[in-house]
Each structure stands twice: as C-alpha cells, then as structure tokens.
Design a protein around this motif. Structure first.
Motif, mmCIF file in Angstrom:
data_model
loop_
_atom_site.group_PDB
_atom_site.id
_atom_site.type_symbol
_atom_site.label_atom_id
_atom_site.label_comp_id
_atom_site.label_asym_id
_atom_site.label_seq_id
_atom_site.Cartn_x
_atom_site.Cartn_y
_atom_site.Cartn_z
ATOM 1 N N TYR A 42 28.547 67.236 39.084
ATOM 2 C CA TYR A 42 29.409 66.054 39.247
ATOM 3 C C TYR A 42 29.845 65.917 40.705
ATOM 4 C CZ TYR A 42 33.528 63.065 38.927
ATOM 5 O OH TYR A 42 34.440 62.067 39.130
ATOM 6 N N ASN A 43 29.728 64.700 41.233
ATOM 7 C CA ASN A 43 30.121 64.439 42.630
ATOM 8 C C ASN A 43 31.353 63.542 42.656
ATOM 9 O OD1 ASN A 43 27.610 65.618 43.183
ATOM 10 N ND2 ASN A 43 26.600 63.612 43.175
ATOM 11 N N LEU A 44 32.248 63.861 43.547
ATOM 12 C CA LEU A 44 33.434 62.998 43.702
ATOM 13 C C LEU A 44 33.914 63.007 45.144
ATOM 14 C CD1 LEU A 44 35.768 61.269 42.502
ATOM 15 C CD2 LEU A 44 37.029 63.394 42.181
ATOM 16 N N ASP A 45 34.098 61.822 45.675
ATOM 17 C CA ASP A 45 34.733 61.677 46.992
ATOM 18 C C ASP A 45 36.095 61.064 46.792
ATOM 19 O OD1 ASP A 45 32.831 62.694 48.851
ATOM 20 O OD2 ASP A 45 31.537 61.007 48.314
ATOM 21 N N LEU A 46 37.077 61.671 47.417
ATOM 22 C CA LEU A 46 38.458 61.209 47.258
ATOM 23 C C LEU A 46 39.005 60.775 48.615
ATOM 24 C CD1 LEU A 46 40.929 60.932 45.366
ATOM 25 C CD2 LEU A 46 41.461 63.308 45.825
ATOM 26 N N TYR A 47 39.575 59.600 48.656
ATOM 27 C CA TYR A 47 40.106 59.063 49.905
ATOM 28 C C TYR A 47 41.582 58.712 49.763
ATOM 29 C CZ TYR A 47 35.145 58.371 50.936
ATOM 30 O OH TYR A 47 33.800 58.570 51.132
ATOM 31 N N VAL A 48 42.306 58.911 50.850
ATOM 32 C CA VAL A 48 43.691 58.453 50.898
ATOM 33 C C VAL A 48 43.703 57.152 51.680
ATOM 34 C CG1 VAL A 48 46.015 58.958 51.706
ATOM 35 C CG2 VAL A 48 44.609 60.784 50.808
ATOM 36 N N HIS A 49 44.303 56.123 51.117
ATOM 37 C CA HIS A 49 44.323 54.818 51.789
ATOM 38 C C HIS A 49 45.767 54.398 52.067
ATOM 39 C CE1 HIS A 49 42.412 50.859 52.671
ATOM 40 N NE2 HIS A 49 43.660 50.473 52.502
ATOM 41 N N PRO A 50 46.142 54.264 53.322
ATOM 42 C CA PRO A 50 47.521 53.801 53.609
ATOM 43 C C PRO A 50 47.695 52.354 53.177
ATOM 44 C CG PRO A 50 46.442 54.711 55.557
ATOM 45 C CD PRO A 50 45.372 54.500 54.535
ATOM 46 N N GLY A 51 48.775 52.088 52.510
ATOM 47 C CA GLY A 51 49.008 50.741 51.981
ATOM 48 C C GLY A 51 49.442 49.750 53.044
ATOM 49 N N GLY A 52 49.563 48.520 52.616
ATOM 50 C CA GLY A 52 49.875 47.433 53.543
ATOM 51 C C GLY A 52 51.354 47.276 53.849
ATOM 52 N N GLY A 53 52.173 48.151 53.298
ATOM 53 C CA GLY A 53 53.601 48.068 53.610
ATOM 54 C C GLY A 53 54.312 46.922 52.931
ATOM 55 N N ALA A 54 53.823 46.551 51.766
ATOM 56 C CA ALA A 54 54.479 45.485 51.003
ATOM 57 C C ALA A 54 54.646 45.961 49.572
ATOM 58 C CB ALA A 54 53.639 44.217 51.023
ATOM 59 N N TYR A 55 55.808 45.663 49.005
ATOM 60 C CA TYR A 55 56.088 46.099 47.637
ATOM 61 C C TYR A 55 55.065 45.524 46.669
ATOM 62 C CZ TYR A 55 58.629 46.153 43.162
ATOM 63 O OH TYR A 55 58.992 46.311 41.849
ATOM 64 N N ILE A 56 54.634 44.319 46.930
ATOM 65 C CA ILE A 56 53.701 43.664 46.013
ATOM 66 C C ILE A 56 52.385 44.439 45.923
ATOM 67 C CG2 ILE A 56 52.749 42.093 47.774
ATOM 68 C CD1 ILE A 56 53.369 41.325 44.046
ATOM 69 N N CYS A 57 52.061 45.219 46.938
ATOM 70 C CA CYS A 57 50.816 45.992 46.912
ATOM 71 C C CYS A 57 50.872 47.111 45.871
ATOM 72 C CB CYS A 57 50.490 46.553 48.287
ATOM 73 S SG CYS A 57 50.017 45.283 49.456
ATOM 74 N N GLY A 58 52.029 47.315 45.257
ATOM 75 C CA GLY A 58 52.108 48.268 44.157
ATOM 76 C C GLY A 58 51.679 47.647 42.838
#
Lengths: 355, 446
Positions: free
Chosen positions: B156-172
């Motif tokens: 099984y292969n998996l790549d995991l990335y951390v992505h910084p959000g756009g700094g807006a509550y709506i992005c949740g």
C-alpha cells in the motif's frame, strides 16, 4: 419496434404537471410551464456553466422528493441547480414559506443596492426591479449606512458602479468562460466583497462586452450608451451580420432612436438571457444600419419595460385560473364556489413538444 | 475518571518525536490494519464503533465512508479538516500540537480503508507552529517506512501532505476547504454533488475532522464494539472538549460522552466550577455557532433529567430548550457577562467570515451585526429585537452552507432566552453603556 425515446420524468409544480427529461432542473421544468410558475433567478444564467445557487431568489419547497421516496425535502432548495426526480412535487407560488423567504431575499439584495432607478441606465431592463416589484415588500427595514463606491472604468467600454452590484457572479463566469485574458473577479469576502480588476488592469478582451449583457442590474454599463436614451424611448430591431470573429454569433438586437443605432446588444430570450454571445466589434463598432442585415422588430422580453401594455393572450386554460383562485384565501373569507356539477380541477399537463 | 483514548499519553512525555509515540504503542493500528485487515473490514469496524464526526455536525463516520463512490479510474482522497477556527473551539490544535502522530496514524489507517493513495491535512494557515510540528512528524513517518511506497511491505502506498489554509473560517466548511485546496477562492460549493461523489479534483473524497480521524487507530486496535461500549446511546466514545470562559480550569479535556454537564462544569477534574465564586448565567456547549443555554437549562433538560454531554441530551427538545454538542467548544458565562455584548461579538465574527456568495448570509450577517452594535451601544429601538429574530429566520436554512445557520442560531437563541436583557439595554441606554454594567435578574442564575 423498441421504443428508444428517453423516459420522461413527471414533475408537479404548483399543481401543474409537466414531463421533462432527466437532468432537468426544477427551474427549467417550471420555465417549460410558463412565466406564472417560473421562479425568479438573479444569478442563474442558462448559457453560463456553474451559475446559480447564489442569490437564493429561486428557492422553492419540494413537498415530495420523488414517487419512490415521497418525503419532503427539509429545507427550501434552489430550483436553478436542483434536478428533478420522477414524481417530484414542487411548490413555488403557492407556498407561504417560499413567498416569505423570497421577500426576505429581496430585502437583503436591496440593502446595498440603491433605489436610484430614475438615474440608472438599467431602468426598465432591471431584473432586480422586476424581482422587487413582484416579490418584495413595500417597506425597507434597513436603517444602517450603505456601502458606497466610486464609479470605476474597468476598460474602454465598461463602467462599473459597485453600489449597484448584487454579487451574482455572472460577469465573473462570463469572463472566465468567454474571454481568454481574464483580469477581473471578486475581491474580499462577505458584504465587503466587490467586483474589480486585477491591480489597475483594464478589461479589453474581444468578448468583454457580454459582461454588460449578463449583469442583471445596472452595475456594469455600456459606456458608449450611458445616458444616451431611456430604453423605453428606443426601438429594438433584430439584425445580424457575418462576423469574421469565429466565436461571435453576429446575431444582435439594434436599439434605434429615430435613424440612429444607439446601442447593440446580444439577443436575449424570453428569460432575459443571451444564448449566443457577440464580440466587441459587433457591439461597439458597428452602429450603422448599413453594417447589418435587418430581420425585423425584436420580440421584446417580458423583463423589458417596452413590453408594458403589450398584451398577449394567456396560454393558461380557464380552469387554471379557477384552481389558482382556490389556492388563495379570499379576502372576505368566503369559499370559492365552483359551478354546480363542475369537478375539482386536477391541473394541466405540459409536454416538451406541446406549444 | 473516564477512559482516555486520544490524550492518554499526553503529558507523560513529549510525544512529538515518533520514538516516544511508538513507545506507548503508537502505529500498532497501522501494522494491524495494513497487514491483517481489508479496507472493508476497517470500514465495518468504524461503523460498529458508532463514531460520529467530531467537527460539529455529528454525522456517523462509518456511514460517511461507505457513501464514497466506487473508483472508476479516478483516485480517491482523504482530507483531514484541521481548519479549526470557531470561537471557543481549540481542541484539534491541542491534539496536533501535543501528539501529531496520533493524527498521522489515523490518517494512514483511514486512507487505507478508503483506498486513498494521497491524503491531505488542511491546517488553518495562521497555525504555522502546528504546520511545522506536523511536517516534522510526517518526515519521521516517511523515514520509518510508515508513509510512502509499500508501507510496512503491505504493497500500500500513501503520500501525506500538510496544506496551510487560506486563513478564512469558511475554509473549514468541507466544500470550501476543497475549493481552497484546489487553489481557488474558498467559497462553498452547492450540494449535491457531495464530496463523496465529486470532491477534490472532482474525485470521490472524504473530509473528516482531526478528532474523528485520530480516533480510528484506537478503534482498529481495540475493535468497534469496544469503542461503542464507551459513551451513551448513539453518542459513543470519547470527545475532546475545549472549555473556556469564566471557569476555574480552562483547557482541553477528553471526556467519555454521557458525562453529566454538571460534573464537567463543577468537578475539579474538569472545569472546576465558576471562577471567583460567581453565579452561572449561560453556557454555549458546542462552539459559538450553537444556541446558547440559560442557567436553568444547563444542568437539567426540559424533562428535569440530568443534562449530559452527549449529542442527544444536549439537543433535548430542539432549540427551545436544548442546543448542540457541535465541535465541543464549551464557553461558560458568569453573572457579570453581558449576553447582548457576547451575541454581538459572535455575530461580528460571522459577519467578518461570511464568504459573500449567497445573499442571505452576505447581507444578513452584516445587518444583524449592525443592529446588535446599536443595541449594545445604547442606540437600539424595541422593534430591533423582533427585527433581529426575523432576519435570523430569513438566513437560517436558506444559505449555501451552514455558516448562515451558525450566524443565525446564536442570535435567535440569545433573544429567545434573554429577551429581557435586550429590552433592558434598549430601555436603559445610559446604564447599559456604562463600563462594567450588566443586567441582573436573579431568576436566570444558577
């Protein structure tokens, strides 16, 4: 022989049954029936992909999801993006909650849209004006300060007056889908959001003029026509030309005052939408009658003020009116009496091929 | 003392290094899942556990996973929603800061169950310190062969990335998060299609909260049935609660669902009671977006039963007498807190964070904020109260995403339960605007 015709879905909108192809939205199904049951739409635009669902003007009540699962949908749904199911029952003009919500939407839209119709170039052609007249309340409860902007020239042909913008995103979709050098979009968020260009850029694309046509209010106006004439003093004429631009349909409406062509626009259908867009050359540079092949007087959309007093025979059968009368509570609280022996009407069936 | 699942080892030592985490049994769930379980079996275990989404909506996680469309030549994605930013909610941040590998382990197990080979942790952009912690932890997991190609020899292969959000509550909001992750403006999408059918890059996608994903490791190690034994009724397992406001011990607590609100509020093990010996006035149990409860409804339900920290008990009787567990942001107000001011404060947040796509939310949140500002500053009229109720009603349920509801519920409930305080503000503007002045009515305190 096997029947290869696609199966149609039966949908009932305001007690009127219609058969539509699968994938049709509630709004389009209602439009097949006619203006009297079609929900209003401020952000939806048929010929632009991805539009709809934003203004919430077209919210309707689905009282039965489908014949298989007749449960009602818990919330009002935007009819412009909700597709029909077989046996779906929809309430639009006959549902109190829908009408009340729509009243609220008008009120919200008019918070930051000034009622300056007497000086607005869109007067007489404004969808918000129609929407407010047909669905709004007579008074405004908003007492706070409105947001204001300076008028802005966002290109050689277009003036943006953000005060009037209702953020329907239609112009953004137009620029995204019709032009290849998009330089404008929505900045900021919430009620601070505004349409603007990317750092002092100007909109100079060949198809930018279509942004004016799709704007439902007077936020984007044609600088070559501004304040030249009120729309109800002009005479619309349908015309075409063989445009060399491959994407341009060349099919237009010429707006005459006397012998002069004051304005050229794309042809709009009965829902006030352009289905075949035109290039800036046709719109801004071809303002002589000799540039065009005249087809005849334009059929005026019901949205236009020019359509006022131009009566057409109603296509609704008589019993449809009687049924409508039954839906509403009478002022004197007396029940509607049907003539003796007449059965309770069950609605009419509209098929796609029926006229 | 209730069982702890996510925070059991936090505090014993620094769990950020992978070796420390593994010392306490870390990554055994990955080994078990990848070497001895099928993806469907994992989904079944999660279904059995009764785990409900910890982001606020409380939708059953296993059911959500089972909705994921079957692959048709398209990849599937798992996205972890770590864009926590609602006022009063700070539990995910705590978990990621103190035990990042708990989340990463859950991501590996969940991704395997869902058949995702690329997964993302979408973290609020402002939380750069958390992003750094996670990136370091992910690098350690890659080094140990727990991420990347052929994990633990399972194929099984998996790549995991951390992505910084756009700094807006709506992005949740899950669809706005996906838009943002795709590099676009973080506006919510119209649903349907739901992300399970067309999510990230139009592929089947599951979006889960940090806490939900982190809990899956324990479920795999101990079985779904064991997890379902914890908690009460349909509120199974444990829940992280971020407690704040006028209490003696603010902080993040892991509680077994079903704990009584009274015990959580007054026990020294948890909140430790109201600070400075003051009286309890009100409570927001699930983050700023849920309806506020007055004192007489905090410890007892409308039927007179003990109010519990569970999805069902908190929502007892609907919004008239209940609220929601939401994201677990437990905000306590003592007798010196002004409800009008706090309602204005919450509304100010939602006004600022509304994306502006749909008209009721765009215009309505701003309208409510301005009216509340007027009332709080002594310029209100009596008709403003009904106006606020009406505007909130016009927003509720009529917007593209739940942000409109989140803005409307606090206003509607504050007026429903504290109408006399709003009236007092309007009738006594000079008193209401005096510094430190607050409306007091004995009957509303506990």
């Amino acid at each position: 022989m096997e029947n290869t015709a696609p199966q149609l879905f039966k949908v009932t909108i305001d007690n009127i049954e219609v058969e539509v192809a699968p994938g049709t939205t509630i709004l389009q199904a209602a439009r097949q029936i006619g203006h009297h049951v079609a929900p209003p739409a401020m952000c939806y635009y048929t010929s632009l992909k991805g539009t709809g669902g934003k203004c919430r003007a077209c919210l309707v009540k689905v009282t039965a999801g489908s014949a298989k699962d007749p449960r009602p949908m818990p919330k009002l749904v935007p009819s412009c993006i909700t597709t029909v199911q077989d046996g779906m029952i929809v309430e639009n003009t006959v549902n109190e909650q829908v009408l009340e919500t729509r009243k609220g939407v008008v009120e919200f839209l008019l918070i930051n849209h000034p009622l300056d119709c007497p000086i607005c170039d869109q007067a007489g052609e404004c969808h918000l004006q129609d929407f407010a007249f047909e669905h709004g309340r007579g008074t405004q409860r908003y007492e706070e300060e409105r947001r204001t902007f300076e008028r802005e020239d966002i290109g050689p042909y277009i003036q943006l007056h953000m005060n009037r913008c209702i953020l329907c995103y239609r112009c953004v979709f137009t620029a995204d889908q019709l032009t290849n050098k998009r330089v404008h979009g929505v900045l900021n968020r919430g009620d601070h959001a505004e349409i603007s260009t990317y750092i002092s850029k100007a909109i100079d694309n060949d198809f930018s003029g279509n942004m004016i046509d799709v704007c439902p209010v007077g936020a984007l106006t044609d600088k070559t026509f501004r304040f030249k004439q009120r729309v109800w003093f002009t005479k619309p004429v349908t015309a075409h030309r063989d445009c060399e631009h491959e994407k341009c349909s060349g099919k237009v409406t010429l707006w005459y005052k006397g012998e002069d062509v004051l304005r050229v626009t794309g042809r709009k259908n009965e829902w006030g939408e352009v289905t075949e867009f035109i290039c800036n050359t046709c719109r801004f540079d071809k303002k002589k009658t000799s540039d065009w092949v005249i087809e005849g007087p334009a059929k005026v959309s019901h949205h236009s003020v020019i359509s006022a007093n131009h009566y057409e025979k109603k296509a609704i059968p008589e019993f449809g009116f009687k049924q409508a009368a039954q839906q509403y509570k009478q002022i004197d609280d007396l029940p509607v009496q049907l003539p003796e022996g007449e059965k309770k009407p069950v609605g009419i069936v509209v098929r796609p091929d029926s006229k | 003392m209730g069982i702890k699942i996510l925070t059991e080892h936090i505090g014993k030592e620094d769990l950020k290094p992978i070796d420390a985490y593994m010392k306490y049994g870390g990554y055994t769930a990955v080994k078990k899942a990848l070497t001895s379980m099928s993806p469907d079996a994992i989904v079944e275990e999660v279904k059995k556990s009764g785990l409900r989404g910890r982001g606020g909506a409380g939708f059953p996680t296993g059911m959500k996973w089972s909705f994921l469309a079957k692959p048709e030549g398209k990849p599937r994605y798992l996205v972890c929603n770590a864009d926590e930013s609602e006022p009063g909610t700070f539990k995910d941040r705590y978990l990621m800061m103190h035990s990042p590998h708990t989340l990463i382990e859950g991501m590996i197990v969940s991704s395997f169950a869902l058949g995702a080979n690329t997964s993302y942790i979408y973290v609020r952009g402002e939380m750069m310190f958390v992003i750094r912690i996670l990136e370091k932890a992910i690098a350690e997991a890659y080094a140990k062969g727990l991420l990347g190609k052929n994990i633990l020899g399972s194929g099984y292969n998996l790549d995991l990335y951390v992505h910084p959000g756009g700094g807006a509550y709506i992005c949740g909001e899950e669809t706005a998060l996906l838009e943002s992750l795709e590099g676009k403006r973080g506006n919510p999408r119209n649903k349907p299609p739901f992300p399970a059918v067309s999510g990230l890059y139009a592929c089947p996608t599951v979006v889960n909260n940090v806490e939900s994903i982190a809990a899956t490791s324990w479920i795999i190690n101990n079985g779904g049935d064991e997890y379902a034994k914890i908690g009460i009724g349909k509120s199974t397992g444990t829940k992280l609660i971020s407690a704040c406001g006028n209490i003696n011990n603010p902080g993040v607590y892991e509680i077994e669902l079903g704990l009584s609100v009274e015990e959580f509020l007054y026990s020294d093990q948890y909140c430790g009671g109201i600070a400075n010996g003051k009286k309890l006035k009100a409570l927001v149990a699930g983050g700023s977006s849920v309806p506020i409860l007055p004192a007489h409804l905090i410890t007892k339900t409308a039927n007179g039963e003990s109010r519990l920290m569970s999805y069902e008990s908190l929502s007892d009787g609907g919004f008239a007498t209940g609220t929601m567990l939401g994201s677990g942001g437990f905000i306590v107000f003592d007798e010196d807190q002004c409800i009008v001011r706090n309602t204005w404060n919450f509304t100010r947040f939602y006004h600022h964070e509304s994306c502006g796509q749909c008209s009721p939310c765009r215009e309505g949140t701003g309208w409510m904020e301005k009216v509340l500002h007027r009332i709080e500053h002594g310029h209100g009229h009596m008709h403003d109260i009904d106006l606020l109720v009406d505007v909130a009603k016009k927003i509720e349920g009529n917007t593209i995403c739940p942000l409109g509801d989140a803005a409307a519920w606090p206003v509607g409930s504050a007026i429903r339960h504290f109408r006399d305080e709003f009236e007092w503000h309007i009738k006594n503007p000079s008193e209401a605007t005096r510094k430190g002045a607050v409306y007091r009515k004995e009957a509303v305190f506990a």
